[in-house]
Design an enzyme around this catalytic site. Sequence first.
Site, short mmCIF file in Angstrom:
data_model
loop_
_atom_site.label_atom_id
_atom_site.label_comp_id
_atom_site.label_asym_id
_atom_site.label_seq_id
_atom_site.Cartn_x
_atom_site.Cartn_y
_atom_site.Cartn_z
N SER A 141 -4.04 51.10 12.76
CA SER A 141 -2.97 50.31 12.13
C SER A 141 -3.59 48.98 11.71
CB SER A 141 -1.86 50.06 13.16
OG SER A 141 -1.00 49.03 12.73
N TYR A 154 1.15 47.61 21.69
CA TYR A 154 0.74 48.32 20.47
C TYR A 154 -0.52 47.68 19.89
CZ TYR A 154 1.51 50.64 15.90
OH TYR A 154 1.38 51.40 14.75
#
Length: 261
Positions: A141, A154
């Site tokens: 990401s 995350y």
Amino acid sequence: MHNNINNKVVLITGATSGIGLEIAKVFASQGAKIAFNGFGNAEEAVKALEQINSDILYINSDLEQANEIENLVNQTIEKFSKIDILINNAGIQHVSPLQDFSIEMWNKIIAVNLSASFHTMRLCLPHMQKNNWGRIINIASVHGLAASANKSAYVAAKHGIIGLTKAAALEQASVSSNITCNAICPGWVKTPLVEKQIIAKSQHLNISFEEAKYQLLSEKQPSKEFIEAADLANLALFLCSESAKQVQGAAWNIDGGWLAQ
Ligand code: NAD
């Protein structure tokens, strides 16, 4: 671009929805045999993929459990006898300030978004080495390269997977240029994972879904448009091609300009 993935065996985690399902469809359409796991509507995903290519295997493994990941790899080998391409895609998100972040959610996110990829990689690499060819693609990401507030687990897991990608790439590069490991770092892609965040934002700010979507994109993604999952699939296809054999340990962002700021 010399790109022949016909009959290649691809193991994709979390391909019952979103980015994983789209990658599975694109790879199946090029003749690849797909093994995958994931929760939710697996039956629908199997049906959609079987319409493209009949060589599909669904395995109901929970990526939080190391023994179930071993089962995922073993069943793939039992059915297809090899694994050529591993795509670590499954991921979960939880948004909360660090001091309030639930310990359970922290452990879950690190397990699914980071440790599961360590397990699939350690288990798949020997099969790739046996055939002297392999591609590992980790769907990281932009949060593997930059942080956002309230996403501590995350961001930590995604930074971790980029480190893991580089370490694996270095180990393979010194032995054979036929096995590569790279990460793809998307910005916002409209999938169930992001839809949940848009709904939470619209409820929190008492605004419409459309307004929340616009605000979410405007904060970070200069293009103000979602990344198409199909474009991610095509980047993954390129990384599997012979032309990409020297792309090793990259963290390739595809993010509408997010990281250029
Ligand atoms: P999604 O929620 O649509 O799909 C996630 C998949 O992971 C599903 O198939 C789900 O069942 C599976 N999964 C979750 N926990 C699991 C577990 N314990 N065991 C087995 N499977 C499990 O999400 P998505 O948006 O398609 O995300 C896919 C990947 O892309 C994730 O790693 C995510 O972090 C990454 N990503 C997404 C975006 C985005 O904007 N959507 C942006 C950057 C990176």
